[in-house]
Every structure is written in C-alpha cells, then in structure tokens.
Write an enzyme that holds these catalytic residues in place. Structure first.
Site, mmCIF file in Angstrom:
data_model
loop_
_atom_site.group_PDB
_atom_site.id
_atom_site.type_symbol
_atom_site.label_atom_id
_atom_site.label_comp_id
_atom_site.label_asym_id
_atom_site.label_seq_id
_atom_site.Cartn_x
_atom_site.Cartn_y
_atom_site.Cartn_z
ATOM 1 N N GLY A 47 0.814 -1.198 0.000
ATOM 2 C CA GLY A 47 0.000 0.000 0.000
ATOM 3 C C GLY A 47 0.854 1.257 0.000
ATOM 4 C CG ASP A 99 1.014 -3.801 5.719
ATOM 5 O OD1 ASP A 99 1.070 -2.860 4.913
ATOM 6 O OD2 ASP A 99 0.332 -4.833 5.518
ATOM 7 C CG ASP A 102 -7.361 -0.209 4.009
ATOM 8 O OD1 ASP A 102 -6.814 0.631 3.271
ATOM 9 O OD2 ASP A 102 -7.277 -1.428 3.821
ATOM 10 C CE LYS A 112 -2.472 -5.186 7.036
ATOM 11 N NZ LYS A 112 -2.032 -4.077 6.161
ATOM 12 N N GLY A 114 -7.265 -3.009 1.399
ATOM 13 C CA GLY A 114 -7.677 -2.096 0.339
ATOM 14 C C GLY A 114 -6.861 -2.290 -0.929
ATOM 15 N N GLY A 115 -5.628 -2.752 -0.756
ATOM 16 C CA GLY A 115 -4.775 -3.047 -1.901
ATOM 17 C C GLY A 115 -4.891 -4.474 -2.408
ATOM 18 C CD GLU A 121 -1.694 -6.391 3.377
ATOM 19 O OE1 GLU A 121 -1.318 -5.450 2.652
ATOM 20 O OE2 GLU A 121 -2.815 -6.445 3.916
ATOM 21 C CE LYS A 139 -5.998 5.330 5.661
ATOM 22 N NZ LYS A 139 -5.430 6.625 5.337
#
Length: 236
Positions: A47, A99, A102, A112, A114-115, A121, A139
C-alpha cells in the site's frame, strides 16, 4: 493497558504545523525505521504507506539481512532499491512486520486489504514476532466498518459467499477487474458495524470459499504509529 505517547521528532514538522496525508505517511514511515531490528529479516506490507516505508528502508538496507514481501508489487519496489526479497518458505523467523492499515481502533484491531494483499499480509504478520502498523491519523476510528471490509474468495464460490455475507448484515460488492496475487477475487463488504472484530473475523473465515478476510483482530498490531500535525503518535 492502552498507552499513547507523542514521539518528539522536530524534523517532521512544517512551519505552519499542517501536513498533507502524504506528508503524514512519509513522517510515520521514517519513524518506523526505529523498529527495524538490525541483522534480521523483516516483513513489509502493501500500500501507499508501506511504499513510503520501503523508500525509507533503502537508506539503511545495509543493516538488514533481507525482507519478506506481502505482495508482488512490494517485492518489485524492494528490488528496485536493491533490497533482498526472500521466499517465506526459506525463512525461519521474521523480527518485525511493518505495514499500513485502512482502519484501526484503539485496541489495535485493523481493517486491511484495500490493496488486495490481505491474505499474504496475514501470513507474514502471523510469522512475525512483532507487528508495527503505520498510518496517518485519519485511519484511527472508534468503530471499524466505515471502510468496506475486503474478503478474498475462491472464484467459484463468489456468489455463495456474497449471499452468506448478506446474512451477516453486510452489502458485498465484487471488486471488478481485480485478481489477487493468489488468483482469487475480492468482495468488499459495506455497511458493517463491527462491534466484535475477533468474533466477526472468525465467523467470516468459516464460510466455505473464503480464503480470509481483512479483519486483523485475532492477530492485531502490537504497535500503531500515527502520523499527525503534532508529530508521530504511538498507541500500544
């Protein structure tokens, strides 16, 4: 016990003390270098904020043995900086995983994906001794769920899984023209109010056809670094 600190890093500040979202991401990415354990292998997420961390890591790449990437895109970026990327199957231990997220609540439960790299991950986070999450302060939320929850699904099960997610109160939307690095699809689930993140994470993962979902609650972050106008805030 929840502890909130303010890291005093004067070089993060601007004259008017107002930072753009990208400046906050760069700020927190640089702060995360303090968590890199020398002479070890570290995990890197996916991301925009993770990308800033990769760029910052390039300045101290001689201090680590190598990295494990959570996506092909991150691996490509690491290699472009001359940072070694290792296969997780050949790695015994990862000292720290760094990392973005979101969304995060104050209990360090995350959304997490969004990518679209949520499965890898989760795998890298599970192997790592420590998970340091980096994000801008927008966030941080009181309740997870404003950001649609990504769910990675086996393609043939997409419609079935969507129907099951509706039963849980969500509105799943297929992420069009997107395939994960694992060859699967993503359903983004809208309109969830996630009061019990650990329980919902488990329940969704039990749906046949689901690879995993973007709730990082059973294994949340150990430390959350938030870029802000006042410096980097830490929650742990």
């Amino acid at each position: 016990m929840l502890i909130v600190d303010l890291i005093s890093l004067a070089w993060f500040k601007t004259e008017n003390n107002t930072l753009t979202p990208d400046e906050k991401k760069r700020q927190v990415a640089k702060a995360a270098l303090e968590y890199v354990v020398e002479n070890t292998i570290i995990g890197i997420g996916t991301g925009s904020t993770a990308n800033y961390f990769v760029d910052a890591l390039a300045t101290i790449k001689h201090k680590i043995e190598g990295t494990v990437a959570s996506s092909d895109a991150t691996a490509t970026r690491l290699k472009s900086h001359g940072i070694p990327v290792l296969d997780l199957n050949g790695v015994d231990e990862i000292s720290v995983y760094i990392d973005g997220a979101d969304e995060s609540n104050r209990h360090l439960h995350l959304i997490k994906g969004g990518g679209g790299a949520l499965t890898r991950e989760k795998i890298v986070a599970a192997v790592s001794k420590r998970f340091v999450c980096i994000a801008d302060d927008s966030k941080l939320v009181d309740m997870l769920g404003t950001f649609p929850l990504p769910v990675e699904v086996i393609p043939m099960a997409c419609s079935y899984v969507a129907r099951e997610l509706v039963k849980l109160g969500g509105q799943p939307v297929w992420r069009k023209d997107f395939v994960t690095d694992n060859g699967n699809l993503i359903l983004d689930v809208h309109n969830l109010q996630i009061n019990e993140p650990v329980a919902l994470e488990t329940k969704i993962n039990q749906i046949i056809g689901v690879v995993t979902n973007g709730l990082f609650a059973s294994r949340g972050a150990d430390v959350l670094l938030l870029g802000s106008d006042d410096g980097v805030k830490m929650i742990k």
